[in-house]
Design an enzyme around this catalytic site. Structure first.
Site, PDB file in Angstrom:
ATOM      1  N   GLU B 381     -15.643  21.304 -15.745  1.00 37.06           N
ATOM      2  CA  GLU B 381     -14.834  20.335 -14.998  1.00 37.06           C
ATOM      3  C   GLU B 381     -15.052  18.915 -15.529  1.00 37.06           C
ATOM      4  O   GLU B 381     -14.109  18.106 -15.569  1.00 37.06           O
ATOM      5  CB  GLU B 381     -15.139  20.395 -13.499  1.00 37.06           C
ATOM      6  CG  GLU B 381     -14.865  21.743 -12.828  1.00 37.06           C
ATOM      7  CD  GLU B 381     -13.457  22.271 -13.040  1.00 37.06           C
ATOM      8  OE1 GLU B 381     -12.535  21.466 -13.298  1.00 37.06           O
ATOM      9  OE2 GLU B 381     -13.266  23.500 -12.975  1.00 37.06           O
ATOM     10  N   HIS B 387     -11.556  14.025 -20.315  1.00 40.61           N
ATOM     11  CA  HIS B 387     -10.239  14.016 -20.964  1.00 40.61           C
ATOM     12  C   HIS B 387      -9.287  13.082 -20.201  1.00 40.61           C
ATOM     13  O   HIS B 387      -8.632  12.211 -20.790  1.00 40.61           O
ATOM     14  CB  HIS B 387      -9.711  15.462 -21.008  1.00 40.61           C
ATOM     15  CG  HIS B 387      -8.492  15.640 -21.869  1.00 40.61           C
ATOM     16  ND1 HIS B 387      -7.878  16.854 -22.013  1.00 40.61           N
ATOM     17  CD2 HIS B 387      -7.764  14.781 -22.635  1.00 40.61           C
ATOM     18  CE1 HIS B 387      -6.834  16.738 -22.818  1.00 40.61           C
ATOM     19  NE2 HIS B 387      -6.733  15.489 -23.207  1.00 40.61           N
TER      20      HIS B 387
END
Lengths: 597, 597
Positions: B381, B387
């Protein structure tokens, strides 16, 4: 029981449709040629009146072939489902029908686009047979979209059926019910039986074990039930109707006021009569608390006799002689020409129906077991068949098909006449009480319960129209409330009553249930007048049976001297119920032997 | 465990989104004003480049508000589902979003109708941020219909979801499983556990009791699974795609050859590798007959340690230091600024996710229990969150959202790096074998199993496209056959294997599963190069993380030095699997302690 062990005289004779299997395929080829010819006329059929007539004559022939082919294949499949030859025929005709529907989809749009020209053509006498059906097409003007949009709408059919498919596929298992220490299998059939049990624990266990399964799957059922409501709202919206109710009634050209009149009469004005009946049940059964599931306990203990098929015909012929010789001869023909497939056997479709078309006999499928219900079913289905026979012999092939809206009249008239016949011939107060009770229960189901269903369904449809999200909580709370109002103050609602809506297939049929009420009220009005020797009513009723689908349903009923737009019809029906109730009350309150104890 | 008993440092801090509830409603009002303004610009926004820019700027602002509002409401609801204040906020934003979607539906059609003008406007430097997303809209030209047709298509959404809704609502009960004479509850979680049991009778009973329920409801599942396939075929057809595959890949601008390449590599070229792995399992476990449900028996007996949250961060920070200081700082921020809601408690949503947008932190929901899986989930996660963070800090709000097609790369890279870290730090051959086995099982799930799913799904989609009716018999026969080919000659198929397709939600996600394979092959390629100290790869990968959704997914991957259109990527991934398999084989065939016995 296997089919081959049944005496051939008790099976239907389908050879008059096609004597040899190759005849089926010959007709299928002819139908295919007709379709090719029709497709070639796409740009021509509106050119002049002769081309227009030719197109419609060929289209009628094509429909006749399709109906005949379909009838032959489906009747065979319903009694011999494992015969692959018939399954192949059935698949062939269904697939051809799909092809016809999609390749002729230009027809309605082009007719509407050229409605002025079409109206002119209709003045030609050669087209007189077509006037009504073509005017019915033109009536759709406001609701037919452009070809492009219509094609898109018709493509949605592949995704629109999922709710009903899931509902049909969802088969539940129920925990068994304990009776006298023994485990008994619970299913739809035994539920009805167990709810008649004298032991309140049995009734409660049966009801709970049955409907707790619907609670368990409540979210699935909420998805399918709200799904079908959304589907109806979607089609009503894209086809520019005010709502699903308007869309549904449009086909029968019936005003929404008729729908609301039925609901008002049953659910408001006359509901106290039903509450009175429930209170009577509670009194007769001496129950301190009467639950909704206790209403099925028989008020009258009476065992009807067993009937042979010949005895059934004797009674039925005696009942229908009121309609005169022509009608009697149709019933005789049904027996002699073997229209009926009587007995249940392994693989045979359950239930009963009448099915036929212009080019076949009106066949009947039954599962005859010789009880009063079998007799009643037989006269009911013969009512449909006689209606079909008289329509097909008095109307052109274009106008012989009658609509669902009026379909239950002929069958219900017969059923009601039969009960009256049984009442008249009853040899004891108890037998009389039994048939009065049968009649009352019949009436309750059709003139009280269905309007409650219709009210519930209409609210769900309205939620869908407004785009309101529907949870199972909302649906079951509503159904619970509607049932409490329906059964009245004397009856206590069980905790599962709200979930019982998930068991009823009719909510998937888009404003279907009110038609049952209409059929019954019309039948009650007609029967009471017939029994009073009203000759004008008899002639009007026979005229109605011969009119098939040549007019709007409301006009057909008006011709039969029953106007569904006026209060009188409903007032008469509910007063008839009241009369029966009075008579029944007098017997059961007098006669202690009629109670359970 | 109740939420209020959890130390606040282990809950997420959502106050940076809105410190006070009224701030939520203030932003909602601003969003509503923006919508009103956009609607007023309907006939103006294409007039000149300035109006065009203004419209898009306001539209971007509106999107940002919606995302922020949605984020706040859904995060709160996921940990406090019974808080009606948050439920009201959630309902408010969902309903506003629906309103936005339907009232702005003119946008795409008008953009396409004016595509020449739009292309001209795009040359203006003020619009440079918008170029990619607007070109993506223009790319839809062939598939955008007239406004009238688009409106009708969008209305079908109310009836198109029923299959998925029913699938989600259908919760089954399973008969218990008997272990050492005790009845154990069977459900999805315990199934996985029971299939690891040493006793073959337990495994068989668990598998049978689980999947016999799917057989029982097979007709419902067949209706919903074929229903969702028909839905995809319907939309592909009306939106003028060659088929559902083309429609699905269009959004990502990916050629169908990529899809078929993945299937060919996994299901043909490299499948023998998977068969070899299965044969190894059979050999190590010394099973004479190995059923498909026996493949879950652990090959390595090793108990991993328990991790505190601080220990997890220590390991994760050690793993990600390969990406440099910026990345490490994001992970530190996640801890310090309380982006993560760690512990399970009553009412909290199960599973784990990362969720955030341009105007919020990238929050993480977990159900941390301190095992290796929790550690692995945390780094997974955090991969998504890093990202998102890097995208939002390096792209304009228009281009920061990355697509699902590339979303699993950052998470899978992290997960794979973690396993490699564990391998490197393993203190015994058994610990090493354990992590090699973890890696192999991970790979099997993503690079072998998903392509088998994709093949099966593609055949169902093809049937739907051809209008072929789909019975449960057809579906389960196909799935049975596909599994037999998949597992290979050493493994025996259980009689229920065909029904296990009904358990898998991914078949309702329209060509989703192949994206898992892509994510894993890309991650394997990137990780193996990173571990070899490839500096160019490191820079390219960080560039990819910063690029968000500013390009076509395939171009983004090419920038990350992984070309999904070429064989090399897949060949490298499967060879990597082979290397791990070789290494694992050497250990387990040497070391008897690693087997069950």
């Amino acid at each position: 029981m296997e089919r081959q062990n049944i005496d051939i005289q008790y099976t239907w004779d389908l050879s008059p449709i096609y004597a040899h299997h190759q005849d089926f395929y010959k007709d299928l080829d002819k139908a295919k040629e007709l379709l090719t010819s029709l497709l070639q006329q796409k740009d021509l059929f509106l050119k002049d009146v002769n081309q227009f007539l030719k197109f419609h004559q060929e289209e009628t022939m094509l429909s006749r072939y399709i109906q005949k082919l379909h009838c032959f294949a489906h009747l065979h499949c319903d009694v011999e489902p494992n015969n692959q030859e018939y399954q192949t025929m059935y698949a062939a005709i269904l697939s051809f029908y799909d092809q016809v529907s999609s390749s002729l989809d230009f027809y309605t749009v082009m007719m509407i686009e050229n409605s002025e020209k079409v109206t002119q053509y209709l003045q030609d006498e050669q087209l007189s047979d077509y006037r009504y059906t073509i005017q019915e097409i033109l009536r759709q003007k406001k609701h037919v979209l452009s070809q492009e949009l219509e094609t898109l709408v018709s493509k949605t059919s592949t995704i629109a059926d999922i709710s009903s498919q899931v509902f049909d596929a969802l088969r539940l298992d129920y925990d068994p019910v304990h009776i006298d220490g023994q485990e008994k299998t619970l299913n739809s059939a035994t539920l009805t039986e167990f709810l008649k049990n004298k032991n309140p624990e049995v009734r409660k266990e049966a009801y709970h074990n049955f409907f707790k399964e619907y609670k368990k799957f409540e979210n699935v059922y909420a998805a399918t039930l709200s799904g079908v409501m959304k589907k109806d709202a979607f089609y009503a919206d894209v086809k520019k109707f005010d709502g699903p109710l308007e869309a549904s009634l449009f086909d029968d050209n019936v005003p929404t006021s008729l729908f609301f009149k039925i609901l008002d009469k049953a659910n408001n004005q006359y509901r106290p009569l039903f509450h009175r009946y429930n209170a009577l049940k509670k009194k007769v059964l001496k129950l301190e608390t009467m639950y909704n599931y206790d209403l099925n306990i028989p008020l009258v203990q009476y065992k009807t006799k067993k009937y042979t098929i010949d005895e059934c015909f004797d009674i039925i012929l005696d009942v229908v002689k009121i309609f005169g010789e022509d009608y009697v001869n149709i019933i005789k023909k049904a027996k002699e020409e073997r229209w009926i497939d009587y007995y249940p056997h392994s693989g045979k479709r359950i239930g009963a129906y009448s099915s036929g078309c212009y080019d076949t006999n009106p066949y009947i499928l039954m599962n005859f077991i010789g009880d009063y219900n079998s007799l009643s079913t037989m006269i009911h289905e013969l009512g449909h068949s006689a209606h079909t026979y008289l329509s097909c012999h008095n109307q052109s092939p274009v106008n012989c098909d009658y609509r669902i809206f009026v379909a239950e009249v002929a069958s219900t008239v017969n059923e009601t006449l039969l009960i009256n016949y049984m009442l008249e011939h009853a040899s004891s107060p108890q037998e009389k009480a039994y048939f009065l009770y049968e009649l009352l229960e019949n009436c309750v189901g059709l003139i009280f319960r269905q309007p409650m269903y219709a009210d519930f369904e209409h609210i769900l449809h309205t939620w869908a129209k407004e785009g309101k999200p529907m949870s199972s909580q909302m649906i079951t709370d509503l159904y619970d409330k509607k049932n409490a109002e329906y059964y009245g103050p004397e009856i206590t609602m069980d905790e599962y009553v709200g979930y019982s809506c998930y068991y009823i297939p009719h909510f998937y049929y888009n404003y279907y249930v009110y038609k049952y009420t209409l059929g019954m009220t019309v039948a009650l009005a007609i029967v009471s007048r017939l029994l009073n020797g009203d000759e004008k009513q008899k002639e009007a009723y026979l005229r109605f049976l011969k009119s098939g689908g040549s007019k709007d349903p409301v006009d057909l009923l008006k011709d039969a001297l029953v106007n569904p737009l006026e209060d009188q019809l409903y007032d008469d029906a509910f007063h008839y119920f009241e009369t029966i109730l009075n008579e029944f009350e007098n017997i059961v309150l007098d006669d202690s032997s009629s109670t359970l104890s």
